[in-house]
Design a protein around this motif. Structure first.
Motif, PDB file in Angstrom:
ATOM      1  N   ARG A 124      -2.273  -8.325   4.501  1.00  0.00           N
ATOM      2  CA  ARG A 124      -1.557  -8.403   5.771  1.00  0.00           C
ATOM      3  C   ARG A 124      -1.356  -7.003   6.346  1.00  0.00           C
ATOM      4  O   ARG A 124      -0.838  -6.114   5.649  1.00  0.00           O
ATOM      5  CB  ARG A 124      -0.203  -9.090   5.586  1.00  0.00           C
ATOM      6  CG  ARG A 124       0.560  -9.314   6.901  1.00  0.00           C
ATOM      7  CD  ARG A 124       1.880 -10.016   6.658  1.00  0.00           C
ATOM      8  NE  ARG A 124       2.602 -10.271   7.894  1.00  0.00           N
ATOM      9  CZ  ARG A 124       2.525 -11.386   8.606  1.00  0.00           C
ATOM     10  NH1 ARG A 124       1.736 -12.369   8.182  1.00  0.00           N
ATOM     11  NH2 ARG A 124       3.227 -11.536   9.717  1.00  0.00           N
ATOM     12  N   ASN A 125      -1.780  -6.819   7.579  1.00  0.00           N
ATOM     13  CA  ASN A 125      -1.514  -5.589   8.312  1.00  0.00           C
ATOM     14  C   ASN A 125      -0.100  -5.691   8.863  1.00  0.00           C
ATOM     15  O   ASN A 125       0.190  -6.555   9.696  1.00  0.00           O
ATOM     16  CB  ASN A 125      -2.535  -5.412   9.433  1.00  0.00           C
ATOM     17  CG  ASN A 125      -2.374  -4.091  10.166  1.00  0.00           C
ATOM     18  OD1 ASN A 125      -1.283  -3.714  10.581  1.00  0.00           O
ATOM     19  ND2 ASN A 125      -3.482  -3.384  10.334  1.00  0.00           N
ATOM     20  N   GLU A 147      -3.671 -11.160   9.217  1.00  0.00           N
ATOM     21  CA  GLU A 147      -4.034 -11.328   7.820  1.00  0.00           C
ATOM     22  C   GLU A 147      -5.520 -11.594   7.676  1.00  0.00           C
ATOM     23  O   GLU A 147      -6.152 -12.158   8.574  1.00  0.00           O
ATOM     24  CB  GLU A 147      -3.261 -12.493   7.193  1.00  0.00           C
ATOM     25  CG  GLU A 147      -1.767 -12.269   7.067  1.00  0.00           C
ATOM     26  CD  GLU A 147      -1.060 -13.420   6.406  1.00  0.00           C
ATOM     27  OE1 GLU A 147       0.166 -13.341   6.250  1.00  0.00           O
ATOM     28  OE2 GLU A 147      -1.739 -14.426   6.039  1.00  0.00           O
ATOM     29  N   GLU A 194       1.571  -3.743  10.770  1.00  0.00           N
ATOM     30  CA  GLU A 194       1.771  -3.302  12.143  1.00  0.00           C
ATOM     31  C   GLU A 194       1.360  -4.385  13.136  1.00  0.00           C
ATOM     32  O   GLU A 194       2.061  -4.653  14.108  1.00  0.00           O
ATOM     33  CB  GLU A 194       0.983  -2.010  12.399  1.00  0.00           C
ATOM     34  CG  GLU A 194       1.491  -0.822  11.584  1.00  0.00           C
ATOM     35  CD  GLU A 194       0.681   0.438  11.828  1.00  0.00           C
ATOM     36  OE1 GLU A 194      -0.449   0.318  12.379  1.00  0.00           O
ATOM     37  OE2 GLU A 194       1.163   1.528  11.480  1.00  0.00           O
ATOM     38  N   SER A 195       0.243  -5.036  12.880  1.00  0.00           N
ATOM     39  CA  SER A 195      -0.243  -6.070  13.786  1.00  0.00           C
ATOM     40  C   SER A 195       0.180  -7.478  13.385  1.00  0.00           C
ATOM     41  O   SER A 195       0.193  -8.392  14.212  1.00  0.00           O
ATOM     42  CB  SER A 195      -1.770  -6.019  13.852  1.00  0.00           C
ATOM     43  OG  SER A 195      -2.346  -6.408  12.608  1.00  0.00           O
ATOM     44  N   SER A 235       0.850  -1.182   0.000  1.00  0.00           N
ATOM     45  CA  SER A 235       0.000   0.000   0.000  1.00  0.00           C
ATOM     46  C   SER A 235       0.890   1.237   0.000  1.00  0.00           C
ATOM     47  O   SER A 235       2.026   1.194   0.479  1.00  0.00           O
ATOM     48  CB  SER A 235      -0.915   0.004   1.224  1.00  0.00           C
ATOM     49  OG  SER A 235      -0.156   0.058   2.425  1.00  0.00           O
ATOM     50  N   LYS A 282       1.573   0.371   5.116  1.00  0.00           N
ATOM     51  CA  LYS A 282       0.965  -0.309   6.258  1.00  0.00           C
ATOM     52  C   LYS A 282       0.363  -1.670   5.921  1.00  0.00           C
ATOM     53  O   LYS A 282       0.096  -2.466   6.816  1.00  0.00           O
ATOM     54  CB  LYS A 282      -0.121   0.590   6.876  1.00  0.00           C
ATOM     55  CG  LYS A 282       0.415   1.866   7.497  1.00  0.00           C
ATOM     56  CD  LYS A 282      -0.715   2.691   8.107  1.00  0.00           C
ATOM     57  CE  LYS A 282      -0.168   3.960   8.758  1.00  0.00           C
ATOM     58  NZ  LYS A 282      -1.275   4.771   9.370  1.00  0.00           N
ATOM     59  N   HIS A 283       0.140  -1.917   4.635  1.00  0.00           N
ATOM     60  CA  HIS A 283      -0.483  -3.176   4.228  1.00  0.00           C
ATOM     61  C   HIS A 283       0.273  -3.815   3.062  1.00  0.00           C
ATOM     62  O   HIS A 283       0.891  -3.116   2.246  1.00  0.00           O
ATOM     63  CB  HIS A 283      -1.939  -2.958   3.820  1.00  0.00           C
ATOM     64  CG  HIS A 283      -2.833  -2.559   4.945  1.00  0.00           C
ATOM     65  ND1 HIS A 283      -3.064  -1.232   5.260  1.00  0.00           N
ATOM     66  CD2 HIS A 283      -3.539  -3.290   5.838  1.00  0.00           C
ATOM     67  CE1 HIS A 283      -3.885  -1.171   6.296  1.00  0.00           C
ATOM     68  NE2 HIS A 283      -4.185  -2.391   6.668  1.00  0.00           N
TER      69      HIS A 283
END
Length: 318
Positions: free
Chosen positions: A80-81, A87, A83-84, A59, A63-64
């Motif tokens: 997939r994020n 998925e 930061e965390s 992104s 972030k993604h």
């Protein structure tokens, strides 16, 4: 359908076993060449499930990460994020989907969607709203069955480029973001595939076998100024522009193995930036100019991120 989606990859792997050696030009031989990527052996492993993955894309805000995951007979897009680390499926479709890419503003994605018509695939390009996850077909089968694939955005987000077999052979096309006013860029018996639009909007790079094996070429968005960028004895595929427009990353098996190469399109300098006995494929630049890719270096196929930032001799590392 699965055979069609992964055919180029499998062909490249087979040919890599018997590819000819390539004599690489060093930076010292070309004083105008960009400095090579920093030789950093530390890679960040982003995924660890080992399932085959295809064409990751970042992104714009970093972030993604979106990518296709092959699991059994399915090919689905996953988000997939970063930061965390969590998925989720990008859509809820039961049909194969792949080759997703974010719009320049990060609010939409383009992807290839296989409607799985009886006996053969009917592949379309869809545009997806990132928030609502509502898809809209933008390049579809018209009079006869065709494959619309490998979409990418223009840097202003107003147009798209993609490949299509709507006129028989697989060629490059550009159109409005809604798929209207399509313009055919290439007309050659060869296969043209995997386009990527330059950040300045002036060039579209793609892979083609019009000179024998697969090479990297570029063309203007109006279909003029076709130029051959690589001349390797192996297969060169999946070209992607760096965010600053100074480099093109791609996959090549010219050194008897699938590796990632980076090309300076101005000087023609090329560099093997992975140098691994593993299979390294599907390069994708991060917004800050690092390279990610799919590799089986730890068994299975997962996504990795290079620590080094690509650029000139002033390149930074994290």
């Amino acid at each position: 359908m699965v055979r069609r989606v992964t055919g180029t990859v499998l062909l490249a792997i087979v040919v890599s076993l018997c590819g000819a050696l390539y004599s690489r030009v060093s930076v010292a031989d070309d004083p105008n060449a960009l400095e090579p990527l920093a030789r950093d052996t530390t890679l960040t492993r982003i995924t660890d499930d080992g399932y085959f993955k295809q064409r990751p894309a970042w992104s714009p805000d970093g972030k993604h990460l979106v990518f296709a995951r092959h699991r059994g007979a399915t090919i689905f897009l996953w988000l997939r994020n970063l930061e965390s680390g969590l998925e989720e499926r990008l859509t809820k479709t039961e049909h194969p989907e792949y080759d997703a890419v974010f719009s320049p503003n990060g609010k939409e994605l383009l992807f290839a969607y296989d409607k799985a018509s009886p006996n053969q695939g009917d592949i379309e390009v869809h545009r997806l709203d990132f928030e609502s996850r509502k898809p809209t077909p933008v390049a579809v089968t018209e009079a006869t069955l065709s494959h619309e694939e490998s979409p990418c955005w223009s840097p202003d987000g107003k147009r798209i480029a993609f490949t299509s077999t709507r006129h028989g052979n697989q060629e490059l096309y550009v159109a409005s973001r809604d798929g209207k006013e399509p313009l055919r860029l290439t007309s050659d018996p060869a296969i043209d595939s995997h386009p990527d639009w330059s950040p300045d909007g002036k060039h579209i790079v793609f892979s083609t076998n019009r000179w024998g094996d697969l090479e990297i070429a570029s063309i203007s968005p109006d279909g003029t100024s076709l130029a051959r960028l690589t001349t390797s004895p192996g297969l060169d595929d999946y070209p992607v522009w760096s965010p600053d427009g100074k480099r093109i990353a791609y996959t090549s098996n010219r050194d008897r193995n699938l590796e990632l190469y980076v090309l300076d399109p101005v000087t023609g300098h090329e560099e093997n930036v992975t140098r691994s006995s593993a299979i390294d494929n599907f390069p994708a630049w991060t917004p800050d100019g690092r390279l990610s890719f799919v590799s089986n270096r730890d068994a299975g196929f997962d996504i990795y991120l290079m620590k080094a930032v690509a650029g000139n001799k002033h390149a930074k590392t994290e």
